[in-house]
Structures are given as structure tokens and as C-alpha cells.
Design a protein around this motif. Structure first.
Motif, PDB file in Angstrom:
ATOM      1  N   UNK A  32       0.811  -1.209   0.000  1.00 36.41           N
ATOM      2  CA  UNK A  32       0.000   0.000   0.000  1.00 36.41           C
ATOM      3  C   UNK A  32       0.850   1.266   0.000  1.00 36.41           C
ATOM      4  N   UNK A  33       2.171   1.126   0.089  1.00 39.82           N
ATOM      5  CA  UNK A  33       3.056   2.287   0.168  1.00 39.82           C
ATOM      6  C   UNK A  33       3.175   3.016  -1.167  1.00 39.82           C
ATOM      7  N   UNK A  34       3.117   2.305  -2.270  1.00 40.87           N
ATOM      8  CA  UNK A  34       3.219   2.916  -3.592  1.00 40.87           C
ATOM      9  C   UNK A  34       2.133   2.335  -4.482  1.00 40.87           C
ATOM     10  N   UNK A  35       1.691   3.102  -5.461  1.00 41.67           N
ATOM     11  CA  UNK A  35       0.654   2.564  -6.345  1.00 41.67           C
ATOM     12  C   UNK A  35       1.182   1.396  -7.170  1.00 41.67           C
ATOM     13  N   UNK A  36       0.312   0.454  -7.478  1.00 43.93           N
ATOM     14  CA  UNK A  36       0.694  -0.689  -8.309  1.00 43.93           C
ATOM     15  C   UNK A  36       1.024  -0.197  -9.713  1.00 43.93           C
ATOM     16  N   UNK A  37       2.040  -0.759 -10.336  1.00 44.31           N
ATOM     17  CA  UNK A  37       2.376  -0.359 -11.711  1.00 44.31           C
ATOM     18  C   UNK A  37       1.233  -0.663 -12.677  1.00 44.31           C
ATOM     19  N   UNK A  38       1.078   0.175 -13.668  1.00 43.16           N
ATOM     20  CA  UNK A  38       0.106  -0.055 -14.738  1.00 43.16           C
ATOM     21  C   UNK A  38       0.864  -0.685 -15.901  1.00 43.16           C
ATOM     22  N   UNK A  39       0.815  -2.022 -15.996  1.00 40.12           N
ATOM     23  CA  UNK A  39       1.557  -2.749 -17.021  1.00 40.12           C
ATOM     24  C   UNK A  39       0.851  -2.621 -18.364  1.00 40.12           C
ATOM     25  N   UNK A  40       1.627  -2.420 -19.424  1.00 43.51           N
ATOM     26  CA  UNK A  40       1.056  -2.342 -20.774  1.00 43.51           C
ATOM     27  C   UNK A  40       1.968  -3.084 -21.741  1.00 43.51           C
ATOM     28  N   UNK A  41       1.373  -3.482 -22.885  1.00 40.90           N
ATOM     29  CA  UNK A  41       2.123  -4.206 -23.901  1.00 40.90           C
ATOM     30  C   UNK A  41       1.769  -3.665 -25.274  1.00 40.90           C
ATOM     31  N   UNK A  42       2.544  -4.016 -26.239  1.00 41.41           N
ATOM     32  CA  UNK A  42       2.346  -3.570 -27.611  1.00 41.41           C
ATOM     33  C   UNK A  42       1.013  -4.077 -28.162  1.00 41.41           C
ATOM     34  N   UNK A  43       0.381  -3.255 -28.997  1.00 41.98           N
ATOM     35  CA  UNK A  43      -0.842  -3.676 -29.674  1.00 41.98           C
ATOM     36  C   UNK A  43      -0.541  -4.820 -30.644  1.00 41.98           C
ATOM     37  N   UNK A  44       0.702  -4.977 -31.064  1.00 45.68           N
ATOM     38  CA  UNK A  44       1.096  -6.052 -31.974  1.00 45.68           C
ATOM     39  C   UNK A  44       1.069  -7.410 -31.279  1.00 45.68           C
ATOM     40  N   UNK A  45       0.995  -7.421 -29.982  1.00 44.78           N
ATOM     41  CA  UNK A  45       0.979  -8.661 -29.213  1.00 44.78           C
ATOM     42  C   UNK A  45      -0.315  -9.427 -29.444  1.00 44.78           C
ATOM     43  N   UNK A  46      -1.410  -8.728 -29.598  1.00 51.18           N
ATOM     44  CA  UNK A  46      -2.701  -9.382 -29.797  1.00 51.18           C
ATOM     45  C   UNK A  46      -3.083 -10.224 -28.598  1.00 51.18           C
ATOM     46  N   UNK A  47      -3.643 -11.391 -28.843  1.00 56.39           N
ATOM     47  CA  UNK A  47      -4.080 -12.284 -27.764  1.00 56.39           C
ATOM     48  C   UNK A  47      -2.923 -13.129 -27.232  1.00 56.39           C
ATOM     49  N   UNK A  49       0.439 -14.203 -25.336  1.00 55.16           N
ATOM     50  CA  UNK A  49       1.090 -13.812 -24.088  1.00 55.16           C
ATOM     51  C   UNK A  49       2.606 -13.904 -24.209  1.00 55.16           C
ATOM     52  N   UNK A  50       3.139 -13.823 -25.429  1.00 52.76           N
ATOM     53  CA  UNK A  50       4.578 -13.945 -25.629  1.00 52.76           C
ATOM     54  C   UNK A  50       5.227 -12.578 -25.768  1.00 52.76           C
ATOM     55  N   UNK A  51       4.653 -11.588 -25.120  1.00 50.77           N
ATOM     56  CA  UNK A  51       5.163 -10.216 -25.213  1.00 50.77           C
ATOM     57  C   UNK A  51       5.849  -9.803 -23.920  1.00 50.77           C
ATOM     58  N   UNK A  52       6.500  -8.680 -24.013  1.00 46.13           N
ATOM     59  CA  UNK A  52       7.093  -8.037 -22.846  1.00 46.13           C
ATOM     60  C   UNK A  52       6.153  -6.916 -22.438  1.00 46.13           C
TER      61      UNK A  52
END
Length: 101
Positions: A32-47, A49-52
Motif C-alpha cells: 500500500x506504500x506505492x501505487x501498483x504499476x500499470x503494465x502495458x504491452x504492444x498492440x502487436x501482441x494481440x491475444x 502472451x509472448x510479449x514483454x
């Protein structure tokens, strides 16, 4: 001290015993000390899960995090300074990491 005997040292940081905890426990931060990161990935990843995934990491001297999307919250997070991240992006855009070079 008998190695098999239970330790008489207290284990909780709030009772002044933090000096006896290992460094990972001593510096543990409340989720609760810091906000959770908002993770995002490339739109090229699609469905797939092999993205960073990347996110800004609040409260860290290395403010950009990268993780493997297929492992989600269980993935180790690599952290980079803003300068290191900019350098990586520049080199990637220039094709320096392309396979077959």
C-alpha cells in the motif's frame, strides 16, 4: 548457540528487531506504500502472451520496469533508469537487436 534450538530473537520489524532480519525482510515495503504499476504491452501482441510488458515503477530509482507477459505477476521485473530505457529503445529502433544480423 545450539543450531537446532529455536531462535530467541523476535522476528517482527515493529519491535526493534529489524537489525536481525535479512535485508529482504528488513526493507520490505507494504504493497500500500506505492501505487501498483500499470503494465502495458504492444498492440502487436494481440491475444498472445509472448510479449514483454512495461510499466513506470513508482518509488524506485530505476523507474521503468519490464516483465514477461506470460508469467504475469509471477514474472521477475527488470528495472531501468529512464536513460537506460531510452538508449535501449533507440538501439532497438535502429535494428541493433534484430535476429540474423
Amino acid at each position: 548457540m545450539n543450531p537446532g534450538a529455536a531462535s530467541s530473537r523476535p522476528k517482527t520489524p515493529g519491535d526493534g528487531s529489524a537489525k536481525w532480519l535479512n535485508p529482504c525482510e528488513r526493507h520490505r515495503v507494504s504493497p500500500f506504500a506505492t501505487p501498483a504499476p500499470h503494465w502495458r504491452r504492444s498492440a502487436h501482441c494481440g491475444a498472445s502472451n509472448t510479449c514483454v510488458e512495461i510499466a513506470t515503477l513508482a518509488g524506485s530509482p530505476h523507474s521503468v520496469g519490464a516483465r514477461d507477459a506470460k508469467h504475469g505477476t509471477q514474472s521477475p521485473v527488470l528495472s531501468f533508469s529512464p536513460g537506460e530505457w531510452r538508449d535501449f529503445l533507440e538501439r532497438a529502433k535502429n535494428g541493433e537487436f534484430d535476429l540474423g544480423r
